[in-house]
Each structure stands twice: as C-alpha cells, then as structure tokens.
Design a protein around this motif. Structure first.
Motif, PDB file in Angstrom:
ATOM      1  N   VAL A 134       0.841  -1.199   0.000  1.00  0.00           N
ATOM      2  CA  VAL A 134       0.000   0.000   0.000  1.00  0.00           C
ATOM      3  C   VAL A 134       0.876   1.249   0.000  1.00  0.00           C
ATOM      4  O   VAL A 134       1.906   1.309   0.676  1.00  0.00           O
ATOM      5  N   LYS A 135       0.451   2.255  -0.756  1.00  0.00           N
ATOM      6  CA  LYS A 135       1.176   3.526  -0.813  1.00  0.00           C
ATOM      7  C   LYS A 135       0.796   4.403   0.373  1.00  0.00           C
ATOM      8  O   LYS A 135      -0.378   4.514   0.738  1.00  0.00           O
ATOM      9  N   ASN A 136       1.790   5.021   0.961  1.00  0.00           N
ATOM     10  CA  ASN A 136       1.543   6.000   2.014  1.00  0.00           C
ATOM     11  C   ASN A 136       0.729   7.155   1.423  1.00  0.00           C
ATOM     12  O   ASN A 136       1.117   7.723   0.405  1.00  0.00           O
ATOM     13  N   PRO A 137      -0.397   7.513   2.041  1.00  0.00           N
ATOM     14  CA  PRO A 137      -1.239   8.581   1.482  1.00  0.00           C
ATOM     15  C   PRO A 137      -0.524   9.926   1.361  1.00  0.00           C
ATOM     16  O   PRO A 137      -0.914  10.771   0.546  1.00  0.00           O
ATOM     17  N   LYS A 138       0.548  10.139   2.139  1.00  0.00           N
ATOM     18  CA  LYS A 138       1.204  11.441   2.162  1.00  0.00           C
ATOM     19  C   LYS A 138       2.339  11.581   1.141  1.00  0.00           C
ATOM     20  O   LYS A 138       2.846  12.682   0.928  1.00  0.00           O
ATOM     21  N   PHE A 162      -6.336   0.484 -13.249  1.00  0.00           N
ATOM     22  CA  PHE A 162      -5.819   1.775 -12.830  1.00  0.00           C
ATOM     23  C   PHE A 162      -4.600   2.205 -13.643  1.00  0.00           C
ATOM     24  O   PHE A 162      -3.759   1.385 -14.033  1.00  0.00           O
ATOM     25  N   ASN A 163      -4.521   3.507 -13.866  1.00  0.00           N
ATOM     26  CA  ASN A 163      -3.355   4.100 -14.528  1.00  0.00           C
ATOM     27  C   ASN A 163      -2.302   4.372 -13.451  1.00  0.00           C
ATOM     28  O   ASN A 163      -2.424   5.318 -12.677  1.00  0.00           O
ATOM     29  N   THR A 245      -4.296   2.017  -4.296  1.00  0.00           N
ATOM     30  CA  THR A 245      -3.709   3.148  -3.562  1.00  0.00           C
ATOM     31  C   THR A 245      -2.631   3.844  -4.384  1.00  0.00           C
ATOM     32  O   THR A 245      -2.354   5.019  -4.144  1.00  0.00           O
ATOM     33  N   TRP A 246      -2.028   3.150  -5.324  1.00  0.00           N
ATOM     34  CA  TRP A 246      -1.008   3.780  -6.171  1.00  0.00           C
ATOM     35  C   TRP A 246      -1.631   4.851  -7.061  1.00  0.00           C
ATOM     36  O   TRP A 246      -0.939   5.749  -7.524  1.00  0.00           O
ATOM     37  N   ALA A 247      -2.938   4.701  -7.288  1.00  0.00           N
ATOM     38  CA  ALA A 247      -3.676   5.697  -8.071  1.00  0.00           C
ATOM     39  C   ALA A 247      -4.448   6.650  -7.159  1.00  0.00           C
ATOM     40  O   ALA A 247      -5.280   7.436  -7.617  1.00  0.00           O
ATOM     41  N   GLY A 248      -4.180   6.582  -5.843  1.00  0.00           N
ATOM     42  CA  GLY A 248      -4.819   7.486  -4.897  1.00  0.00           C
ATOM     43  C   GLY A 248      -6.187   7.034  -4.417  1.00  0.00           C
ATOM     44  O   GLY A 248      -6.918   7.820  -3.794  1.00  0.00           O
ATOM     45  N   GLU A 249      -6.557   5.781  -4.669  1.00  0.00           N
ATOM     46  CA  GLU A 249      -7.861   5.267  -4.279  1.00  0.00           C
ATOM     47  C   GLU A 249      -7.747   4.452  -2.989  1.00  0.00           C
ATOM     48  O   GLU A 249      -7.113   3.395  -2.963  1.00  0.00           O
TER      49      GLU A 249
END
Length: 261
Positions: A134-138, A162-163, A245-249
């Motif tokens: 998972v990508k860190n949201p920040k 996802f792009n 999460t890499w696409a901000g979702e």
C-alpha cells in the motif's frame, strides 16, 4: 473458534518479501496469490454445505460469468483449484476478524483449504500480505521498504484498470504492457468467457520474456493469471486492492479506508 486459530503460519510478511526479492533477482518462475471469500464460494459450492446457491449466483455476477454458461463455470473453477495447488505462496486468512470485520464464508476457509489439500507441502502466508504494498497517502512511498524494492527499477507487466504509470515511473520502473478485464459486476454485455480469458493468457505469453515481473489486480482472475505467468516462466504477484492506492484510491476496501481515517 477464537480469532487466532484459523492457521498456524510461520513465515512473516517481511520474510515473504525477501523471498520474492530473491526469486525476482534469480528469475525463478513464481506465483504469489491470495484465496478469499469469492474464490472459496466458487470452488466449494456443492462440496461444503455452508456455501449456498444464493452466494454462488451472487459471485457469478460479481465475476461477470453467465449463470447458464456451465462450461465456463467448470473451467473457471478448475483453473482456480489448479492455481491454488500450484502457487509457490498461497495467502489465507490468519484470523476470522480483520480490522474488526469478517464474513459469513471466512469461517469455512480452513475446511475448504484442507478439502483440497492446499495446506499440504504448501507455503501458506498471510492473505493480507498485499497491504505491505500500500502507498503512504502522504507521499509516493510504500508502507514497507522491502515491498518498494520489489517494484523499483523493473520492467513490469500490469493487469489492472488503474493508470499507475506515473507512480511506477517515480520508482524508476516502466510498464511494458498492461491489460485489464471487465470490472466487477460489469453488466449483461461485459461477461467473461473462455475466449476473452484465453486472449489475455495469449497476450501474457507474448510479453512474459520481456518483463521482470507482473503485478496483478484482477479479482479471482488474478489467481489464474499468476498461475499462467508462472507456468510460462514468469513471476506473478496478486496485489489486489493495494494497487488502488497507487492511483490514490483508498475507498475500495474497508481496511484501506482505515489508513486515511
């Protein structure tokens, strides 16, 4: 049954990631997949009394399979079983409850795993290992540096809607090829069948020798894709919603929402 006795698994997520790094570096054909409620319903319907027709029909709709396409249902079920049997690392739920929620099917997971002997001579892992990706949201870093190492400086094949090209470019990786399948419950005119599935499998064959690994987010079909990738000398990792999460979702799963709450 308490919340800690579904499986006794010795391998930690960090140990798993180190094994994946080693396999990628040495180009060892590998399938790392997860078995969830949906797959359990498909492979256990008619075998386990806890899996009712209503649940089975609902999952057919989720997986875009026609109710009367019996031939494809049998093929899909067989390929799932083969994929779980052939996996190098198979993710299973360690606990009935995760982040405070469960399901009506998870309590049957161990029985279904045992029925098919998936736990015999198999490297069982935590089915939530993908959350290490998972990508860190920040920022654009992953929550686990070992997971980040796996996706960095690579030529990558992607199976996802996802792009994520810009995200992977940030980690000095390049998408060589990307495919996707109809989204979950995509409607009457977006049903999956053998022809559509086989087309993607053939496309994977054409690209397998030019990518370092495949990152896959395709629901139940991810298991089949990763197995096919391995059988054709590639490396497939079933990352599921972590790729979102890499696409901000972060709203596609309850446990992802908790990351940003």
């Amino acid at each position: 049954m308490n919340n800690k006795d579904l499986y006794n698994i010795s391998i930690t997520n960090n140990q798993l990631l180190l094994k994946i790094i080693n396999r990628v570096n040495n180009k060892v054909p590998t399938s790392v997949i997860r078995k969830g409620d949906g797959e359990n319903i498909i492979i256990a319907y008619g075998i386990h009394k806890g899996i009712k027709l209503k649940k089975y029909v609902k999952k057919l709709r989720h997986f875009n399979i026609r109710y009367y396409d019996i031939k494809f249902q049998k093929y899909f079920r067989s390929e799932l079983i083969n994929s779980f049997s052939n996996a190098d690392f198979l993710g299973v739920p360690l606990q009935i409850y995760y982040h405070g929620y469960s399901s009506s099917v998870r309590k049957f997971d161990f029985e279904i795993t045992s029925h098919y002997s998936f736990n015999k001579n198999k490297r069982l892992i935590d089915s939530h290992f993908h959350l290490e990706f998972v990508k860190n949201p920040k920022d654009k870093n992953l929550v686990n540096p070992l997971a980040q190492k796996i996706i960095s400086n690579k030529k990558i094949g992607v199976i996802s809607h996802f792009n994520i090209e810009n995200f992977l470019h940030h980690h000095n990786s390049k998408i060589i090829e990307q495919f996707s399948i109809p989204k979950r419950d995509a409607g009457l005119f977006n049903k999956m069948n053998y022809k559509k599935l086989n087309t993607i499998l053939k496309q994977i064959n054409n690209m397998n020798n030019v990518v370092d690994l495949w990152l896959v987010a395709a629901g139940a079909y991810a298991k089949i894709f990763c197995n096919h990738i391995k059988n054709n000398n590639g490396i497939g990792i079933d990352l599921g919603s972590a790729i979102d999460t890499w696409a901000g979702e972060y709203h596609s799963r309850k446990y992802l929402k908790k990351i940003i709450d």
